[in-house]
Design a protein around this motif. Structure first.
Motif, PDB file in Angstrom:
ATOM      1  N   ARG A 188       0.570  -1.028   0.311  1.00 28.54           N
ATOM      2  CA  ARG A 188      -0.322   0.494  -0.171  1.00 28.54           C
ATOM      3  C   ARG A 188       0.824   0.928  -0.079  1.00 28.54           C
ATOM      4  N   GLU A 189       1.798   1.696   0.332  1.00 24.25           N
ATOM      5  CA  GLU A 189       2.898   2.321   0.809  1.00 24.25           C
ATOM      6  C   GLU A 189       3.257   2.499  -0.604  1.00 24.25           C
ATOM      7  N   LEU A 190       4.091   1.417  -1.555  1.00 25.93           N
ATOM      8  CA  LEU A 190       4.326   1.335  -2.641  1.00 25.93           C
ATOM      9  C   LEU A 190       3.660   2.393  -3.714  1.00 25.93           C
ATOM     10  N   ASP A 191       1.295   1.908  -3.286  1.00 28.02           N
ATOM     11  CA  ASP A 191       0.462   2.368  -4.298  1.00 28.02           C
ATOM     12  C   ASP A 191       1.092   3.514  -3.942  1.00 28.02           C
ATOM     13  N   VAL A 192       0.663   4.606  -2.556  1.00 25.26           N
ATOM     14  CA  VAL A 192       0.795   5.793  -2.923  1.00 25.26           C
ATOM     15  C   VAL A 192       2.382   6.313  -3.509  1.00 25.26           C
ATOM     16  N   VAL A 193       3.224   5.880  -3.199  1.00 21.01           N
ATOM     17  CA  VAL A 193       4.664   5.877  -3.389  1.00 21.01           C
ATOM     18  C   VAL A 193       4.529   6.203  -5.245  1.00 21.01           C
ATOM     19  N   ARG A 194       3.884   5.601  -6.037  1.00 20.36           N
ATOM     20  CA  ARG A 194       3.683   5.719  -7.223  1.00 20.36           C
ATOM     21  C   ARG A 194       2.801   7.030  -7.326  1.00 20.36           C
ATOM     22  N   LEU A 195       1.832   7.153  -6.651  1.00 19.41           N
ATOM     23  CA  LEU A 195       1.295   8.011  -7.743  1.00 19.41           C
ATOM     24  C   LEU A 195       1.738   9.406  -7.529  1.00 19.41           C
ATOM     25  N   VAL A 196       2.492   9.286  -6.145  1.00 25.16           N
ATOM     26  CA  VAL A 196       3.462  10.434  -5.763  1.00 25.16           C
ATOM     27  C   VAL A 196       3.840  10.973  -6.956  1.00 25.16           C
ATOM     28  N   ALA A 197       4.994  10.373  -7.515  1.00 26.61           N
ATOM     29  CA  ALA A 197       5.697  10.442  -8.306  1.00 26.61           C
ATOM     30  C   ALA A 197       5.165  10.685  -9.989  1.00 26.61           C
ATOM     31  N   LEU A 198       3.804  10.246  -9.965  1.00 28.53           N
ATOM     32  CA  LEU A 198       3.375  11.137 -10.920  1.00 28.53           C
ATOM     33  C   LEU A 198       2.387  12.674 -11.034  1.00 28.53           C
ATOM     34  N   GLY A 199       3.076  13.137  -9.551  1.00 26.53           N
ATOM     35  CA  GLY A 199       2.526  14.389  -9.153  1.00 26.53           C
ATOM     36  C   GLY A 199       1.064  14.391  -8.472  1.00 26.53           C
ATOM     37  N   ARG A 200       0.550  13.605  -7.898  1.00 33.26           N
ATOM     38  CA  ARG A 200      -0.829  13.768  -7.305  1.00 33.26           C
ATOM     39  C   ARG A 200      -1.115  14.385  -6.580  1.00 33.26           C
ATOM     40  N   THR A 201      -1.884  14.614  -5.605  1.00 35.70           N
ATOM     41  CA  THR A 201      -2.360  15.298  -4.602  1.00 35.70           C
ATOM     42  C   THR A 201      -2.626  14.122  -3.661  1.00 35.70           C
ATOM     43  N   ASN A 202      -2.555  14.819  -2.472  1.00 32.16           N
ATOM     44  CA  ASN A 202      -2.410  13.963  -1.973  1.00 32.16           C
ATOM     45  C   ASN A 202      -4.437  13.342  -1.858  1.00 32.16           C
ATOM     46  N   ALA A 203      -5.082  14.683  -1.781  1.00 31.76           N
ATOM     47  CA  ALA A 203      -6.514  14.159  -1.503  1.00 31.76           C
ATOM     48  C   ALA A 203      -6.992  13.312  -3.520  1.00 31.76           C
ATOM     49  N   GLU A 204      -6.057  13.389  -4.644  1.00 33.16           N
ATOM     50  CA  GLU A 204      -5.999  12.600  -5.413  1.00 33.16           C
ATOM     51  C   GLU A 204      -5.703  11.147  -5.384  1.00 33.16           C
ATOM     52  N   ILE A 205      -4.282  10.797  -4.397  1.00 30.13           N
ATOM     53  CA  ILE A 205      -4.463   9.986  -4.124  1.00 30.13           C
ATOM     54  C   ILE A 205      -5.444   9.102  -3.282  1.00 30.13           C
ATOM     55  N   ALA A 206      -5.858   9.838  -2.139  1.00 28.69           N
ATOM     56  CA  ALA A 206      -7.066   9.345  -1.196  1.00 28.69           C
ATOM     57  C   ALA A 206      -7.654   8.942  -2.383  1.00 28.69           C
ATOM     58  N   ALA A 207      -8.454   9.797  -3.543  1.00 31.76           N
ATOM     59  CA  ALA A 207      -9.661   8.741  -5.134  1.00 31.76           C
ATOM     60  C   ALA A 207      -9.106   8.219  -4.745  1.00 31.76           C
ATOM     61  N   GLU A 208      -8.299   7.589  -5.271  1.00 31.56           N
ATOM     62  CA  GLU A 208      -7.770   7.240  -6.683  1.00 31.56           C
ATOM     63  C   GLU A 208      -7.167   5.596  -5.328  1.00 31.56           C
ATOM     64  N   LEU A 209      -7.449   5.809  -4.791  1.00 33.05           N
ATOM     65  CA  LEU A 209      -6.534   4.088  -3.863  1.00 33.05           C
ATOM     66  C   LEU A 209      -8.447   3.920  -2.861  1.00 33.05           C
ATOM     67  N   TYR A 210      -9.277   4.900  -3.377  1.00 34.51           N
ATOM     68  CA  TYR A 210     -10.384   4.509  -2.065  1.00 34.51           C
ATOM     69  C   TYR A 210     -10.408   4.062  -0.549  1.00 34.51           C
ATOM     70  N   VAL A 211      -9.414   5.549   0.051  1.00 33.96           N
ATOM     71  CA  VAL A 211      -8.907   5.447   1.062  1.00 33.96           C
ATOM     72  C   VAL A 211      -9.367   6.835   1.605  1.00 33.96           C
ATOM     73  N   SER A 212      -9.118   7.262   2.415  1.00 30.38           N
ATOM     74  CA  SER A 212      -8.895   8.043   3.357  1.00 30.38           C
ATOM     75  C   SER A 212      -7.834   9.246   3.423  1.00 30.38           C
ATOM     76  N   LEU A 213      -7.582  10.476   4.056  1.00 34.14           N
ATOM     77  CA  LEU A 213      -6.898  11.522   3.505  1.00 34.14           C
ATOM     78  C   LEU A 213      -6.078  11.667   4.655  1.00 34.14           C
ATOM     79  N   SER A 214      -6.738  10.978   5.824  1.00 37.09           N
ATOM     80  CA  SER A 214      -5.946  10.754   6.858  1.00 37.09           C
ATOM     81  C   SER A 214      -5.349   9.316   6.529  1.00 37.09           C
ATOM     82  N   THR A 215      -5.144   8.294   5.582  1.00 32.12           N
ATOM     83  CA  THR A 215      -4.766   7.593   5.655  1.00 32.12           C
ATOM     84  C   THR A 215      -3.567   7.530   4.898  1.00 32.12           C
TER      85      THR A 215
END
Length: 249
Positions: A188-215
């Motif tokens: 799951r951390e790698l999923d987040v890292v991949r999206l960070v590397a593509l320039g996604r914001t925290n809100a966009e990452i949360a939406a794409e991974l179907y998790v909360s912003l705090s997660t």
């Protein structure tokens, strides 16, 4: 040259929000028109106020240390002291109480990006990114997050892993750690890292991974500790360097 706003405990992410006060910003640029434009737009925001302006790097460092703004916006090419050195003096790893610095420049050169990150900058923005992204970068920096122009995040970090045959000049040392990790990242951390590397914001990452912003923020905090990364841009650099940001990765 400064607006008489009482200095607050800058450097600690989110300090302005907890005070219920506007985000206090310093603008440093040797072009009067740029400073005027930035001030005009930022002062029009209900949650941001410009408290100081500087024409060169030396003045920027002196004013920042005196006023303790929540966020410093620094140009790179300035007289007396360039923005990279000013960033290092205000936010570098040896600074006891580092400030939040966003580098805003016309030049999206590799060495500038790496120099800004090694110097402790938490954001890197191109001047043609537009006023809306400028305000978002200020808010992100004040909240302890970072914002980098998407074109810089994707193009330059990808360029780290794809040097061309014609590129014979020495390449700056990458800002992200490359040694084997003592504690591996979870899937799951790698999923987040991949999206960070593509320039996604925290809100966009949360939406794409179907998790909360705090997660997302919890995962990013864990990733930063494991990578010894100072900001999300170093996380993105690590992802590109280690093959976690390519299509289909």
């Amino acid at each position: 040259m400064t607006t008489p706003v009482p200095p607050g405990p800058a450097g600690e992410p989110g300090a302005a929000a907890r005070r219920g006060a506007p985000i206090r910003v310093l603008i440093a640029d040797d072009q009067d028109m740029i400073r005027t434009g930035f001030r005009f737009f930022l002062d029009a925001q209900p949650d941001i106020t410009v408290v100081a302006e500087a024409r060169d790097g030396e003045e920027a460092v002196a004013l920042a240390r005196r006023e303790r703004p929540d966020v410093c916006l620094l140009d790179i090419r300035m007289p007396k002291l360039d923005g990279l050195e000013a960033t290092r003096l205000l936010a570098g790893p040896d600074v006891a109480d580092p400030m939040r610095v966003v580098v805003v420049t016309t030049f999206d050169l590799d060495e500038y990006v790496y120099g800004a990150l090694r110097g402790g900058a938490c954001g890197f923005l191109l001047k043609d990114s537009g006023p809306t992204l400028l305000a978002e970068a200020v808010r992100a920096a004040a909240a302890g997050d970072s914002l980098v122009s998407p074109s810089v995040t994707v193009r330059l970090l990808k360029h780290v892993t794809a040097p061309t045959a014609a590129d014979t000049a020495p390449r700056p040392a990458p800002p992200a750690p490359s040694a084997p990790l003592q504690e591996p990242l979870t899937e799951r951390e790698l999923d987040v890292v991949r999206l960070v590397a593509l320039g996604r914001t925290n809100a966009e990452i949360a939406a794409e991974l179907y998790v909360s912003l705090s997660t997302v923020k919890t995962h990013l905090s864990s990733v930063q500790l494991k990578l010894a990364a100072r900001n999300r841009v170093e996380i993105a650099a690590w992802a590109w360097q280690n093959g976690h940001a390519r299509a289909g990765a």
